[in-house]
Design an enzyme around this catalytic site. Structure first.
Site, PDB file in Angstrom:
ATOM      1  N   VAL A   8       0.503   1.754  -4.304  1.00  0.00           N
ATOM      2  CA  VAL A   8       0.376   3.182  -4.592  1.00  0.00           C
ATOM      3  C   VAL A   8      -0.907   3.365  -5.380  1.00  0.00           C
ATOM      4  CG1 VAL A   8       2.839   3.714  -4.538  1.00  0.00           C
ATOM      5  CG2 VAL A   8       1.798   2.953  -6.672  1.00  0.00           C
ATOM      6  N   SER A   9      -1.475   4.556  -5.321  1.00  0.00           N
ATOM      7  CA  SER A   9      -2.782   4.778  -5.929  1.00  0.00           C
ATOM      8  C   SER A   9      -2.729   4.996  -7.428  1.00  0.00           C
ATOM      9  CB  SER A   9      -3.474   5.976  -5.256  1.00  0.00           C
ATOM     10  OG  SER A   9      -3.667   5.738  -3.889  1.00  0.00           O
ATOM     11  N   LYS A  10      -1.631   5.594  -7.915  1.00  0.00           N
ATOM     12  CA  LYS A  10      -1.554   5.967  -9.322  1.00  0.00           C
ATOM     13  C   LYS A  10      -0.542   5.102 -10.072  1.00  0.00           C
ATOM     14  CE  LYS A  10      -2.820  10.782  -8.386  1.00  0.00           C
ATOM     15  NZ  LYS A  10      -2.423  12.204  -8.537  1.00  0.00           N
ATOM     16  N   GLN A  15       3.890   8.134  -8.810  1.00  0.00           N
ATOM     17  CA  GLN A  15       4.059   7.475  -7.523  1.00  0.00           C
ATOM     18  C   GLN A  15       4.790   6.153  -7.737  1.00  0.00           C
ATOM     19  OE1 GLN A  15       0.039   7.039  -6.036  1.00  0.00           O
ATOM     20  NE2 GLN A  15       0.004   9.094  -5.171  1.00  0.00           N
TER      21      GLN A  15
END
Length: 214
Positions: A8-10, A15
């Site tokens: 996940v990006s965050k 997220q």
């Protein structure tokens, strides 16, 4: 053996990897063989991915929920899968775009071949844009200044440009602000990355330094 990778990006809690984890566990992957990152897919040096790739052995299969979890850069994806294939490791995508990719099957290999062809097409477009940019810079009377070190962006641009036989090496060096010696130390005359270039791309951003070696 199946190994799974999640991303996940965050990392601020907005997220989670819960959905990915559930899908990978359902696909038969042991929970202890799941790797994860909280980082942008544009970063090649994600610690979880690096550890996962190092753990894979001949005969293993890397499983991801969606192809964009492995990465968002097409060239990086293609290079990663080529490296896995050379090591005898398969890749399987469970859902989303790229779900037909399973390099342990003939049909899956064919689908990935299409992705690789698209990556090569994108590289040619980058080369054309680079050549056009060099011509525009020359028309404006731009000249090269004091040479600076290669950066990841410069390495990728140099690889794309050097892969085009129409590229003028002198103009490319002027555009990038580097010397020919620096260029050839990182990229071959045909656009293949060399050891110094690989180190630049694999070096964590926090330890990258600007060098003024010619």
């Amino acid at each position: 053996m199946l190994m799974g990778y999640m991303r996940v990006s965050k990392s601020d809690g907005t997220q989670t990897t819960d959905l990915q984890r559930a899908a990978l566990l359902e696909a038969g992957i042991d929970a202890e063989l799941l790797y994860q990152d909280h980082a942008s897919g544009k970063k090649d040096d994600r610690p979880g991915l690096v550890a996962c790739l190092k753990s894979l052995r001949d005969g293993d299969t890397l499983v991801v929920w969606k192809l964009d979890r492995l990465g968002r850069d097409l060239h990086h994806l293609v290079n990663t899968v080529h490296d896995l294939t050379a090591r005898g490791v398969g890749l399987k995508v469970l859902t989303g775009q790229g779900a037909a990719i399973d390099t342990t099957t003939a049909a899956g290999k064919l689908v990935f071949g299409i992705f690789a062809a698209l990556a090569e097409f994108e590289r040619e477009l980058i080369s054309e844009r680079t050549v056009a940019g060099l011509a525009s810079a020359r028309a404006r009377g731009r000249v090269g200044g004091r040479p600076f070190t290669m950066t990841p962006t410069k390495v990728r641009t140099a690889m794309a440009a050097m892969g085009n036989p129409e590229t003028n090496v002198g103009e490319l060096c002027d555009e990038l602000g580097i010397s020919r010696q620096t260029l050839y130390r990182h990229v071959s005359p045909t656009g293949e990355i060399r050891a110094d270039g690989t180190r630049i791309l694999n070096r964590p951003a926090s330890v990258r330094r600007t060098s003024r070696k010619p």
